[in-house]
Design an enzyme around this catalytic site. Structure first.
Site, short mmCIF file in Angstrom:
data_model
loop_
_atom_site.label_atom_id
_atom_site.label_comp_id
_atom_site.label_asym_id
_atom_site.label_seq_id
_atom_site.Cartn_x
_atom_site.Cartn_y
_atom_site.Cartn_z
N ASP A 131 -14.09 -24.75 39.53
CA ASP A 131 -14.20 -25.22 38.25
C ASP A 131 -15.91 -24.52 37.70
OD1 ASP A 131 -12.22 -26.58 38.02
OD2 ASP A 131 -13.07 -28.63 38.42
N1 URA Z 1 -11.28 -29.63 43.03
C1 URA Z 1 -12.06 -29.84 41.79
O1 URA Z 1 -11.86 -30.86 41.08
N2 URA Z 1 -12.82 -28.85 41.11
C2 URA Z 1 -12.96 -27.69 41.86
O2 URA Z 1 -13.60 -27.05 41.50
C3 URA Z 1 -12.16 -27.57 43.08
C4 URA Z 1 -11.58 -28.53 43.64
#
Ligand code: URA
Length: 238
Positions: free
Chosen positions: A103
């Site tokens: 993310d």
């Molecule tokens: N899980 C999440 O919620 N975000 C990420 O970036 C990776 C795994």
């Protein structure tokens, strides 16, 4: 392939350094000093030396990036900064892409490659590749929510999440979690399901490859031979 492109792809030398090295007679093709780096060479046949060391042709490139907050893990987005913008210009034409997504507010280990088949294998649920994250959350987890996360929670997908490996710190508000899947916002959604919110998420391990802490956020380096071997051997027999 052009000599400067060969050196950039296989020895991580920038075009400028390449030109300088050529001028100073530090580049040889088949034992002969070459001062023009725009010449075409045959990467399979010609022997290229840089600073007296033979540079082997590598079909694919594998990089480790310490992703900072504020960059998205895709190759192209006119509105947001992409992780590819953290690489030097001459890497843009190599067809590199991130292996899986983090993310925009997640930091840490991101592998970039142009080996499409490998990326496909790594992301296939069949191969159960563990991705390990450091987390901070609030409110703290409880012993029950830890057990729940470990066994699987319903995040609104077809099936509950696959078993996770949790190592919470004593206060239960930070620790590590390892998962094999990679659903959209998966860890954040898992924590929401047990009544907690992720505050910080940093990927620290991908399979057996650990984030190199000498890399500051935004910095990258090629995978070592050992790391490349670990990566390319995943799922290579099936
Ligand atoms: N899980 C999440 O919620 N975000 C990420 O970036 C990776 C795994």
């Amino acid at each position: 392939m052009r000599l400067d492109k060969f050196l950039s792809n296989n020895n991580f030398v920038s075009r400028t350094d390449c030109k300088k090295a050529a001028k100073e007679g530090r580049i040889k093709v088949n034992g002969v000093v070459f001062k023009d780096t725009s010449v075409k060479i045959d990467e399979y046949i010609d022997v290229i030396e840089y600073n007296g060391v033979v540079v082997n042709y590598k079909k694919f490139t594998y990089l480790m990036l310490n992703k900072p907050v504020g960059y998205i893990s895709s190759t192209d987005d006119p509105r947001k900064k992409t992780v590819l913008e953290l690489l030097p210009d001459n890497y843009r034409s190599m067809g590199l892409f991130p292996c899986g997504r983090l993310d925009i507010d997640t930091t840490g280990l991101l592998i970039l490659t142009n080996d499409g088949q490998l990326a496909h294998r790594l992301l296939s649920p069949k191969h159960h590749v563990y991705k390990t994250y450091f987390f901070e959350c609030s409110p703290s987890l409880t012993d029950e929510s830890v057990r729940h996360l470990e066994t699987g929670v319903d995040i609104g997908e077809k099936e509950i999440t696959k078993p996770a490996v949790l190592c919470p710190d004593d206060n239960l508000s930070s620790g590590t979690i390892a998962i094999t899947e990679g659903k959209f916002h998966q860890i954040k959604r898992m924590f929401e399901q047990v009544g907690s919110k992720i505050l910080i998420l940093r990927r620290i391990k991908f399979a057996d490859i650990e984030l190199d802490y000498s890399l500051k956020e935004g910095e990258w380096r090629p995978l070592t031979e050992k790391e490349t071997e670990i990566l390319t051997s995943i799922g290579s027999n099936n």
